[in-house]
Design a protein around this motif. Structure first.
Motif, PDB file in Angstrom:
ATOM      1  N   LEU A 321      -1.231  -3.355 -13.057  1.00 49.04           N
ATOM      2  CA  LEU A 321       0.165  -2.932 -13.086  1.00 49.04           C
ATOM      3  C   LEU A 321       0.890  -3.506 -14.297  1.00 49.04           C
ATOM      4  N   CYS A 322       1.763  -2.682 -14.857  1.00 53.02           N
ATOM      5  CA  CYS A 322       2.621  -3.159 -15.942  1.00 53.02           C
ATOM      6  C   CYS A 322       3.735  -4.027 -15.356  1.00 53.02           C
ATOM      7  N   ALA A 323       4.440  -4.726 -16.224  1.00 47.73           N
ATOM      8  CA  ALA A 323       5.469  -5.677 -15.776  1.00 47.73           C
ATOM      9  C   ALA A 323       6.555  -4.991 -14.961  1.00 47.73           C
ATOM     10  N   GLY A 324       6.934  -3.775 -15.341  1.00 45.88           N
ATOM     11  CA  GLY A 324       8.023  -3.099 -14.649  1.00 45.88           C
ATOM     12  C   GLY A 324       7.655  -2.548 -13.294  1.00 45.88           C
ATOM     13  N   ASP A 325       6.353  -2.471 -12.970  1.00 48.05           N
ATOM     14  CA  ASP A 325       5.911  -1.901 -11.696  1.00 48.05           C
ATOM     15  C   ASP A 325       5.433  -2.966 -10.722  1.00 48.05           C
ATOM     16  N   MET A 326       5.396  -4.227 -11.157  1.00 44.28           N
ATOM     17  CA  MET A 326       4.928  -5.298 -10.274  1.00 44.28           C
ATOM     18  C   MET A 326       5.978  -5.679  -9.241  1.00 44.28           C
ATOM     19  N   GLY A 327       5.498  -6.248  -8.133  1.00 42.28           N
ATOM     20  CA  GLY A 327       6.397  -6.775  -7.133  1.00 42.28           C
ATOM     21  C   GLY A 327       7.155  -7.991  -7.634  1.00 42.28           C
ATOM     22  N   PHE A 328       8.216  -8.328  -6.932  1.00 42.22           N
ATOM     23  CA  PHE A 328       9.140  -9.396  -7.313  1.00 42.22           C
ATOM     24  C   PHE A 328       8.443 -10.733  -7.511  1.00 42.22           C
ATOM     25  N   THR A 329       7.496 -11.076  -6.626  1.00 36.67           N
ATOM     26  CA  THR A 329       6.896 -12.412  -6.655  1.00 36.67           C
ATOM     27  C   THR A 329       5.622 -12.492  -7.486  1.00 36.67           C
ATOM     28  N   ALA A 330       5.114 -11.366  -7.955  1.00 39.03           N
ATOM     29  CA  ALA A 330       3.805 -11.347  -8.613  1.00 39.03           C
ATOM     30  C   ALA A 330       3.900 -11.717 -10.084  1.00 39.03           C
ATOM     31  N   ARG A 331       2.868 -12.404 -10.556  1.00 37.78           N
ATOM     32  CA  ARG A 331       2.718 -12.612 -11.993  1.00 37.78           C
ATOM     33  C   ARG A 331       1.646 -11.684 -12.557  1.00 37.78           C
ATOM     34  N   LYS A 332       0.763 -11.187 -11.675  1.00 36.47           N
ATOM     35  CA  LYS A 332      -0.245 -10.210 -12.078  1.00 36.47           C
ATOM     36  C   LYS A 332      -0.735  -9.482 -10.839  1.00 36.47           C
ATOM     37  N   THR A 333      -0.861  -8.161 -10.934  1.00 36.70           N
ATOM     38  CA  THR A 333      -1.239  -7.357  -9.770  1.00 36.70           C
ATOM     39  C   THR A 333      -2.274  -6.315 -10.141  1.00 36.70           C
ATOM     40  N   PHE A 334      -3.311  -6.217  -9.300  1.00 37.96           N
ATOM     41  CA  PHE A 334      -4.246  -5.103  -9.339  1.00 37.96           C
ATOM     42  C   PHE A 334      -3.923  -4.189  -8.159  1.00 37.96           C
ATOM     43  N   ASP A 335      -3.712  -2.922  -8.418  1.00 36.33           N
ATOM     44  CA  ASP A 335      -3.593  -1.928  -7.355  1.00 36.33           C
ATOM     45  C   ASP A 335      -4.909  -1.186  -7.215  1.00 36.33           C
ATOM     46  N   LEU A 336      -5.336  -0.952  -5.983  1.00 33.53           N
ATOM     47  CA  LEU A 336      -6.465  -0.072  -5.713  1.00 33.53           C
ATOM     48  C   LEU A 336      -5.915   1.247  -5.199  1.00 33.53           C
ATOM     49  N   GLU A 337      -6.355   2.330  -5.792  1.00 32.24           N
ATOM     50  CA  GLU A 337      -5.887   3.658  -5.422  1.00 32.24           C
ATOM     51  C   GLU A 337      -7.077   4.486  -4.956  1.00 32.24           C
ATOM     52  N   VAL A 338      -6.964   5.044  -3.756  1.00 32.16           N
ATOM     53  CA  VAL A 338      -8.044   5.819  -3.164  1.00 32.16           C
ATOM     54  C   VAL A 338      -7.827   7.306  -3.437  1.00 32.16           C
ATOM     55  N   TRP A 339      -8.916   8.051  -3.536  1.00 34.79           N
ATOM     56  CA  TRP A 339      -8.852   9.486  -3.822  1.00 34.79           C
ATOM     57  C   TRP A 339      -8.490  10.260  -2.556  1.00 34.79           C
ATOM     58  N   LEU A 340      -7.456  11.103  -2.657  1.00 38.13           N
ATOM     59  CA  LEU A 340      -7.056  11.985  -1.567  1.00 38.13           C
ATOM     60  C   LEU A 340      -7.259  13.428  -2.026  1.00 38.13           C
ATOM     61  N   PRO A 341      -8.269  14.120  -1.474  1.00 39.68           N
ATOM     62  CA  PRO A 341      -8.611  15.468  -1.945  1.00 39.68           C
ATOM     63  C   PRO A 341      -7.474  16.473  -1.845  1.00 39.68           C
ATOM     64  N   ALA A 342      -6.715  16.433  -0.751  1.00 37.25           N
ATOM     65  CA  ALA A 342      -5.664  17.443  -0.568  1.00 37.25           C
ATOM     66  C   ALA A 342      -4.574  17.304  -1.618  1.00 37.25           C
TER      67      ALA A 342
END
Length: 425
Positions: A321-342
């Motif tokens: 995640l970029c700085a502007g999309d991170m949560g308030f308390t995080a200094r670094k965040t990895f998001d996992l995104e799952v594939w949704l076919p529909a």
């Protein structure tokens, strides 16, 4: 929470870090409050020294029968006492203002966090698995689910929008997912299974950063408790106001709990289906680590979440995640995104964040390094391993068949009581 001493030492670095968050310079205002507090404390200490001296001089004057000097000194002491009370009140007021200002500011991003305002600046780091090729048009889980036991109407009837009842085979699959995830995270990945409180006090919400800034996103009871939006709150606060031995680190905790969110800032988003609910279940991962180990712990936690998706054979990608999309308390965040076919896209199913010492300062959670004097703040990390409702959505959509049935993933079959296919009714 930020360290005012670090801001004093390098205000430019502090402002630069917040600039990545899209905020203007803050150090000057903070240091002004800090100087006001420290100046009054210093003056009060000097007055206390003079008060002690004057008290001794009063005794000497009385011994010498110098009543005039004694009375003058007593008047001086009375004046000092009044001034000290004023200074103490002003110092307390400046201190509270400083604490409130510091508490309202988000964590400083790590140096390798990319700049950016929103999700469009996030960086894809990896992909796993290939999306399934369907020989029919895959349905959205909100269309497929009702015949399988997703009772959207029943949930809305008794509780309103963004509540869903799960019935029969769908409830069983939901339970299977939660139990499977909890078993893997505790038995295979070494996180201690915990059954934490679901209702917490103000200080717990403050400790993990939900208060005061995000009160509107929470549910509160009439007696002042808060329903947890994530088990991160309860699990992380289990070490609040403690001094841990270095040998006790890292602490790894996991819990499968209901979570409650008002979704105040999500009006109009994902109104259909299970993606965004007021009540949902999640397997949470929390780690308490020494500072030098937190980056390694962050990777370990993220892999623990990824392992669930891989075992379920659900294609996913990892995003930094970029700085502007991170949560308030995080200094670094990895998001996992799952594939949704529909939806023909990836959707978030887990966020794994390293918060550094930001939450620890708010909770006063410390450890005692074995090779150093004194104590230091721990680092805290949290992540989803995984959100059960969103995992259910992913399974329904990725394992659907042309006749409206859903095949049960192989790793979940031992939890399904012999049921290997969900069939529409």
């Amino acid at each position: 929470m930020h360290d005012i001493r670090a801001i004093r030492e390098d205000p430019a670095a502090f402002d630069t870090g917040l600039q990545k968050r899209g905020l203007g310079p803050q150090s000057a205002g903070l240091l002004q409050l800090d100087e006001a507090r420290r100046g009054r404390v210093t003056e009060a200490q000097a007055l206390q020294t003079r008060r002690n001296e004057a008290s001794k001089e009063i005794g000497k004057a009385k011994t010498a029968r110098d009543e005039a000097t004694a009375q003058a000194l007593m008047a001086e002491v009375a004046g000092i006492k009044d001034r000290m009370a004023t200074l103490e009140n002003e110092a307390d007021e400046a201190g509270r203002a400083l604490d409130e200002a510091l508490a309202a500011l988000p964590n400083i991003p790590a140096t390798d966090v990319p700049e950016g305002e929103d999700e469009h600046a996030n960086v894809e780091l990896k992909r796993w698995g290939n999306p399934r090729t369907f020989d029919f048009a895959p349905k959205d889980h909100a269309d497929l689910g009702p015949a399988l036991g997703l009772d959207f109407e029943g949930g809305a009837l008794i509780s309103g929008a963004r509540f869903t009842a799960l019935r029969g085979q769908m409830a069983r699959l939901h339970r299977a997912l939660g139990q499977y995830m909890l078993d893997v995270q505790s038995a295979a990945n070494g996180y201690e299974e915990t059954a934490p409180p679901l209702l917490v006090r103000d200080e717990a919400m403050f400790g993990t950063g939900q208060l005061p800034k995000f009160a509107e996103d929470l549910f509160r009871t009439t007696d002042g408790h808060w329903l947890i939006p994530t088990a991160e709150v309860s699990l992380t606060n289990l070490v609040r106001e403690q001094i841990l031995a270095e040998d006790d680190l890292p602490k790894r905790l996991t819990a499968l709990t209901p979570c409650f969110r008002s979704e105040a800032g999500a009006a109009g988003r994902d109104t259909r289906g299970l993606i965004r609910q007021h009540q949902f279940e999640k397997v949470e991962l929390v780690a308490i680590a020494a500072p030098e180990c937190s980056d390694e712990e962050h990777e370990r936690m993220t892999r623990a979440a990824e392992g669930i998706l891989e075992a379920l054979e659900l294609p996913y990608r990892r995003m930094l995640l970029c700085a502007g999309d991170m949560g308030f308390t995080a200094r670094k965040t990895f998001d996992l995104e799952v594939w949704l076919p529909a939806q023909n896209t990836f959707r978030e199913i887990s966020s794994c964040s390293n918060c550094g010492d930001f939450q620890a300062r708010r909770m006063d959670a410390r450890y005692r390094p074995a090779d150093a004097k004194g104590t230091a703040f721990v680092h805290t990390l949290n992540g989803s391993g995984l959100a059960v409702g969103r995992a259910l959505v992913a399974v329904i959509e990725n394992y659907q068949q042309a006749d409206g049935s859903v095949t049960v993933p192989e790793v979940l079959k031992p939890y399904m009581g012999g049921l290997d296919v969900l069939r529409p009714k």
